[in-house]
Every structure is written in structure tokens, then in C-alpha cells.
Design a protein around this motif. Structure first.
Motif, mmCIF file in Angstrom:
data_model
loop_
_atom_site.group_PDB
_atom_site.id
_atom_site.type_symbol
_atom_site.label_atom_id
_atom_site.label_comp_id
_atom_site.label_asym_id
_atom_site.label_seq_id
_atom_site.Cartn_x
_atom_site.Cartn_y
_atom_site.Cartn_z
ATOM 1 N N ASP A 108 -17.098 8.822 -3.349
ATOM 2 C CA ASP A 108 -16.221 9.177 -2.235
ATOM 3 C C ASP A 108 -16.864 10.132 -1.246
ATOM 4 N N GLY A 109 -17.910 10.829 -1.643
ATOM 5 C CA GLY A 109 -18.608 11.707 -0.706
ATOM 6 C C GLY A 109 -19.499 10.892 0.216
ATOM 7 N N VAL A 110 -19.179 10.890 1.501
ATOM 8 C CA VAL A 110 -19.875 10.017 2.444
ATOM 9 C C VAL A 110 -21.370 10.326 2.500
ATOM 10 N N LEU A 111 -21.736 11.598 2.564
ATOM 11 C CA LEU A 111 -23.150 11.953 2.668
ATOM 12 C C LEU A 111 -23.914 11.530 1.425
ATOM 13 N N LEU A 112 -23.354 11.797 0.257
ATOM 14 C CA LEU A 112 -24.035 11.406 -0.974
ATOM 15 C C LEU A 112 -24.108 9.891 -1.085
ATOM 16 N N ARG A 113 -23.029 9.227 -0.713
ATOM 17 C CA ARG A 113 -23.021 7.766 -0.784
ATOM 18 C C ARG A 113 -24.119 7.172 0.097
ATOM 19 N N GLU A 114 -24.198 7.650 1.328
ATOM 20 C CA GLU A 114 -25.225 7.134 2.237
ATOM 21 C C GLU A 114 -26.623 7.489 1.736
ATOM 22 N N GLY A 115 -26.757 8.687 1.165
ATOM 23 C CA GLY A 115 -28.054 9.083 0.623
ATOM 24 C C GLY A 115 -28.482 8.190 -0.526
ATOM 25 N N LEU A 116 -27.545 7.849 -1.401
ATOM 26 C CA LEU A 116 -27.856 6.961 -2.525
ATOM 27 C C LEU A 116 -28.196 5.557 -2.041
ATOM 28 N N VAL A 117 -27.482 5.091 -1.035
ATOM 29 C CA VAL A 117 -27.791 3.773 -0.473
ATOM 30 C C VAL A 117 -29.230 3.753 0.032
ATOM 31 N N GLY A 118 -29.639 4.819 0.725
ATOM 32 C CA GLY A 118 -31.001 4.899 1.241
ATOM 33 C C GLY A 118 -32.039 4.914 0.139
ATOM 34 N N VAL A 119 -31.780 5.710 -0.903
ATOM 35 C CA VAL A 119 -32.719 5.795 -2.037
ATOM 36 C C VAL A 119 -32.844 4.448 -2.730
ATOM 37 N N LEU A 120 -31.713 3.830 -3.003
ATOM 38 C CA LEU A 120 -31.730 2.546 -3.709
ATOM 39 C C LEU A 120 -32.454 1.481 -2.892
ATOM 40 N N VAL A 160 -32.151 15.042 -9.513
ATOM 41 C CA VAL A 160 -32.877 15.627 -8.386
ATOM 42 C C VAL A 160 -34.222 14.948 -8.191
ATOM 43 N N ASP A 161 -34.751 14.337 -9.230
ATOM 44 C CA ASP A 161 -36.007 13.609 -9.126
ATOM 45 C C ASP A 161 -35.686 12.135 -8.910
ATOM 46 N N VAL A 162 -35.970 11.645 -7.723
ATOM 47 C CA VAL A 162 -35.590 10.284 -7.365
ATOM 48 C C VAL A 162 -36.235 9.267 -8.298
ATOM 49 N N GLU A 163 -37.492 9.465 -8.633
ATOM 50 C CA GLU A 163 -38.186 8.505 -9.488
ATOM 51 C C GLU A 163 -37.593 8.484 -10.889
ATOM 52 N N ASP A 164 -37.202 9.663 -11.395
ATOM 53 C CA ASP A 164 -36.545 9.708 -12.710
ATOM 54 C C ASP A 164 -35.204 8.986 -12.660
ATOM 55 N N PHE A 165 -34.473 9.180 -11.573
ATOM 56 C CA PHE A 165 -33.179 8.521 -11.404
ATOM 57 C C PHE A 165 -33.347 7.004 -11.395
ATOM 58 N N VAL A 166 -34.294 6.533 -10.619
ATOM 59 C CA VAL A 166 -34.541 5.086 -10.553
ATOM 60 C C VAL A 166 -35.009 4.561 -11.899
ATOM 61 N N ALA A 167 -35.837 5.327 -12.601
ATOM 62 C CA ALA A 167 -36.296 4.913 -13.933
ATOM 63 C C ALA A 167 -35.117 4.785 -14.886
ATOM 64 N N ARG A 205 -26.698 -0.876 -22.039
ATOM 65 C CA ARG A 205 -26.610 -1.111 -20.591
ATOM 66 C C ARG A 205 -25.607 -0.171 -19.924
ATOM 67 N N VAL A 206 -25.563 1.075 -20.407
ATOM 68 C CA VAL A 206 -24.702 2.083 -19.788
ATOM 69 C C VAL A 206 -25.500 3.376 -19.598
ATOM 70 N N GLY A 207 -25.073 4.164 -18.625
ATOM 71 C CA GLY A 207 -25.696 5.457 -18.382
ATOM 72 C C GLY A 207 -24.668 6.477 -17.960
ATOM 73 N N TYR A 208 -24.890 7.737 -18.347
ATOM 74 C CA TYR A 208 -24.020 8.849 -17.951
ATOM 75 C C TYR A 208 -24.943 9.975 -17.502
ATOM 76 N N LEU A 209 -24.964 10.240 -16.207
ATOM 77 C CA LEU A 209 -25.881 11.221 -15.641
ATOM 78 C C LEU A 209 -25.109 12.294 -14.873
ATOM 79 N N LEU A 210 -25.601 13.526 -14.949
ATOM 80 C CA LEU A 210 -25.011 14.610 -14.181
ATOM 81 C C LEU A 210 -25.616 14.624 -12.781
ATOM 82 N N LYS A 211 -24.770 14.757 -11.783
ATOM 83 C CA LYS A 211 -25.241 14.721 -10.393
ATOM 84 C C LYS A 211 -26.281 15.807 -10.123
ATOM 85 N N ASP A 212 -26.013 17.024 -10.608
ATOM 86 C CA ASP A 212 -26.904 18.134 -10.302
ATOM 87 C C ASP A 212 -28.282 17.960 -10.911
#
Length: 217
Positions: free
Chosen positions: A12-24, A116-123, A106-113
Motif C-alpha cells: 500500500d505504500g506508493v513509494l515502496l511499491r514503485e521502488g520494488l517494481v523498479g528493482v524487480l 536492504v541488500d537488493v541482491e540478497d532480496f532477489v536471491a 515455495r514461501v518466504g517471510y522477510l522483514l522490510k527493514d
């Protein structure tokens, strides 16, 4: 895993949503829908049939667990759907609810804070897509510190007796069902109360507490 992974994103956070879209997008994912609430998430998944769902837990209208409930619903309907949940806080019960769906894979539970490492997130996303399970280390530590099952110390016969207590049977009725003496049932009940470490109280109240422990388990 397909060459291009189709993703539905709910945040629901527009900035975070757009940021995630860009990263993905930068890492080769195709975000086919980016929405801001649980109902829209369910609709987007039904429409686009993605390979991966990434969702926040708390979203409109109540900002409680809309995203998690949507994720659990999706996993029950499609056990093989890869789902990654993002949370602002450690919520052990939410992690448990998600891991209880399907086969726990095929599930994941990650804390937003901690994302912070984009490559770790994608991995982590690719691990989930590959059939793995990814849970934030802090959540794992909290889960390991959770109180053990209060019924774990009971024998099979004691569990059976406790189950009959939960159904409302008296000691004499339990004795008749199990073909044992009433004294034997009384001994089992005493052992149950002792093993559950129930506080000293009027015996009827302790039996009620024992039954509640059974129901919670």
C-alpha cells in the motif's frame, strides 16, 4: 523456472511499491500487477496467474493482516504458488500461518527493514521460486524461543484421557470407555495436571485449564 518470472506485487505504500517494481524489473522480473490492498491482490492473481506473489502483511482497509490472509487464501487454493510476505515487524504467528500452508515450500517471510541488500532480496525470491523456504533469521530466532507444546510430556494414554475430558466426560464415563478402573482414570488426570504444571486451584478449575491447554494445542 521460466525465463521471465511474472510477479504480482501488493504494497500500500506508493513509494515502496514503485521502488520494488523498479528493482524487480532491473533483475528480469515482469511485474504484471502492482496493487495496494488484499482484495485487489486476489483479483490480480486470478487475472494474471503469476509465478510469484510478493505482498505486505498490513494493508487497507484495516491495516491489520489483510495481505497475510490473502496470501494464505492463495496458497490454499494454489499450494504450488510461490509467495513472499514482507512485514514491518516480527510476527511469529503470521510466519507460522504462512508456513502451515501447502507443504511449507515455495514461501518466504522477510522483514522490510532487513531487505536492504537488493541482491540478497532477489536471491531470496529466486530461492522461493526454486522450491525453497526463506524466513528472516530474526523470525527464526523468535520461533525457536516460543514455548514448547504443553502436551508434549503427556503419554498417549494421558492424551486420550485429556481428549475425553475435553469432550465433557466424567472420570467414570472415561473409565467405561477405556475399560479401566475409575481409580486409574483419576491417576491419569492427576498426572496430566502435574505435567501441565497447572497452578494449585479447585480441582474442577484445574480440569478446565487442562482442557483449554488441549484445545489450544
Amino acid at each position: 523456472m521460466p525465463e521471465v518470472t511474472r510477479v504480482v506485487l501488493a504494497e500500500d505504500g506508493v513509494l515502496l511499491r514503485e521502488g520494488l517494481v523498479g528493482v524487480l524489473s532491473r533483475f528480469g522480473f515482469a511485474v504484471v500487477a502492482a496493487v495496494g490492498d488484499g482484495d485487489a491482490l486476489l483479483e490480480a492473481v486470478a487475472e494474471h496467474r503469476p509465478d510469484l506473489v510478493i505482498t505486505d502483511i498490513r494493508m487497507p482497509p484495516d491495516h491489520t493482516d489483510e495481505g497475510l490472509r490473502a496470501a494464505v487464501t492463495l496458497r490454499r487454493e494454489q499450494p504450488g504458488l510461490a509467495v513472499v510476505v514482507l512485514s514491518q515487524y516480527v510476527q511469529e504467528e503470521y510466519a507460522s500461518a504462512l508456513l502451515d500452508t501447502g507443504d511449507g515450500l515455495r514461501v518466504g517471510y522477510l522483514l522490510k527493514d532487513r531487505v536492504v541488500d537488493v541482491e540478497d532480496f532477489v536471491a531470496a525470491l529466486r530461492t522461493v521460486l526454486g522450491g525453497g523456504t526463506v524466513v528472516d533469521p530474526e523470525v527464526v530466532r523468535r520461533l525457536l524461543r516460543r514455548p514448547r507444546d504443553p502436551l508434549a510430556a503427556l503419554s498417549a494414554r494421558e492424551r486420550e484421557v485429556l481428549g475425553l475430558l475435553a469432550e465433557g466426560h466424567s472420570n467414570s464415563a472415561i473409565a467405561a470407555r477405556l475399560f479401566v478402573t475409575e481409580a486409574a482414570v483419576g491417576k491419569h488426570v492427576g498426572n496430566i495436571l502435574a505435567k501441565l504444571d497447572l497452578p494449585p486451584a479447585e480441582d474442577t478449575n484445574r480440569r478446565v485449564l487442562a482442557v483449554l491447554a488441549f484445545l489450544r494445542s
